[in-house]
Design an enzyme around this catalytic site. Structure first.
Site, PDB file in Angstrom:
ATOM      1  CB  CYS A  16     -68.923  15.655 -76.881  1.00 19.02           C
ATOM      2  SG  CYS A  16     -68.009  16.940 -76.404  1.00 19.02           S
ATOM      3  CG  HIS A  29     -70.565   7.179 -67.685  1.00 20.87           C
ATOM      4  ND1 HIS A  29     -70.618   7.702 -69.145  1.00 20.87           N
ATOM      5  CD2 HIS A  29     -71.128   7.957 -67.019  1.00 20.87           C
ATOM      6  CE1 HIS A  29     -71.255   8.605 -69.185  1.00 20.87           C
ATOM      7  NE2 HIS A  29     -71.667   9.033 -67.661  1.00 20.87           N
ATOM      8  CD  GLU A  44     -67.146  10.247 -71.819  1.00 18.16           C
ATOM      9  OE1 GLU A  44     -67.701  11.102 -71.024  1.00 18.16           O
ATOM     10  OE2 GLU A  44     -65.958  10.461 -71.271  1.00 18.16           O
TER      11      GLU A  44
END
Ligand code: F3S
Length: 281
Positions: A98, A126, A128
């Site tokens: 993204c 996580h 990300e």
């Protein structure tokens, strides 16, 4: 019956973009893998599998076994080392990170190159956050609790840059930044929280306020869908939580004049459209 479909129902911009990229790729080449499931939705993952796209939960061993294939990096992004390894392995990379996450990679890379300590506010495991950490060239801390924030022990005036996981809770981020702020560092805080979740919830609340019945579509275990349901239920007593169109008794809706529809972040468009169409019949 009037049916209002939330504009922000379902995938956020970043996830939609990643999914479009992987489907495009599936139509154009073979031997494609995604670096982890592209989204936490079994239907989408198995549909892609039927098109020859394998989702692999990578570790170092699996990465070392890879050769001559196309690897799609999902919206969460990955660290710099992974790009380097894939290049060495002659793999073609389709980068669906993204753009908002990419921006964080750029910030931590540039700021750490300047010698700043990086603090990432987010959940340690996580993907990300792992990816963001993988762009830090130097000292890095991950902070997910008040204890984590308190335990950072650097010299006064140390230059630090604080960023956050895109899906982090804004209030918690502010609290943790405040704790770090009391330590006398030379801090630069960049709020990198993405608004997609907030916008989806605000829109759902507005719609639920103005309809006689509200349908919330999403996985049973999806925490963001559960949250959407709670928000809508607070505004509209007749709120239904369904996973697919099969779970809805559309006859029941005939008693209502105005019906709203929203969906959680991992609900595919086709499911939303099916519910929307059936409501209009
Ligand atoms: Fe989605 Fe990108 Fe925001 S993946 S939640 S639009 S950071």
């Amino acid at each position: 019956m009037e049916v209002i479909l939330a504009k922000k129902a379902g995938f956020c911009f970043g996830v939609q973009k990643a999914i479009d990229m992987v489907y495009d790729e599936a139509n154009n080449s073979d031997n494609i893998v995604t670096y982890g499931p592209i989204i936490h939705n079994e239907e989408v993952v198995s549909d892609l599998e039927s098109k020859g796209v394998k989702a692999i939960d990578f570790d170092e061993k699996k990465l070392s076994e890879l050769s001559d294939c196309t690897v799609v990096i999902r919206s969460h992004g990955v660290g710099k080392k992974i790009y380097d390894s894939l290049e060495q392995k002659n793999c073609e990379v389709v980068d669906a990170t993204c753009p908002f996450v990419k921006k964080i990679h750029k910030i931590v890379w540039e700021e750490s190159e300047k010698g700043k300590t990086i603090i990432i506010v987010g959940s340690e495991y996580h993907p990300e956050v792992e990816g963001i950490k993988g762009w830090v060239n130097g000292n890095v801390f991950i902070v997910d609790s008040e204890e984590d924030a308190e335990s950072i022990n650097l010299e006064a005036n140390t230059p630090v840059c604080i960023v956050s996981q895109t899906t982090y809770n804004a209030e918690k981020f502010a609290k943790l930044v405040e704790i770090v702020g009391q330590k006398g560092y030379d801090s630069n805080v960049v709020n990198t929280i993405c608004n997609a979740t907030n916008e989806r919830q605000t829109e759902a609340k507005e719609i639920a306020k103005n309809v006689d019945a509200m349908i919330v579509i999403g996985g049973k275990n999806s925490s963001n869908t559960q949250k959407l349901y709670e928000i809508c239920k607070n505004e509209c007593e007749n709120t239904f939580y369904i996973q697919t169109a099969k779970d809805m008794d559309f006859e029941k809706l005939k008693d209502f004049e105005k019906v709203g529809i929203t969906a959680g972040a991992s609900t595919p468009k086709n499911i939303i459209e099916e519910v929307h169409t059936k409501c209009q019949r």
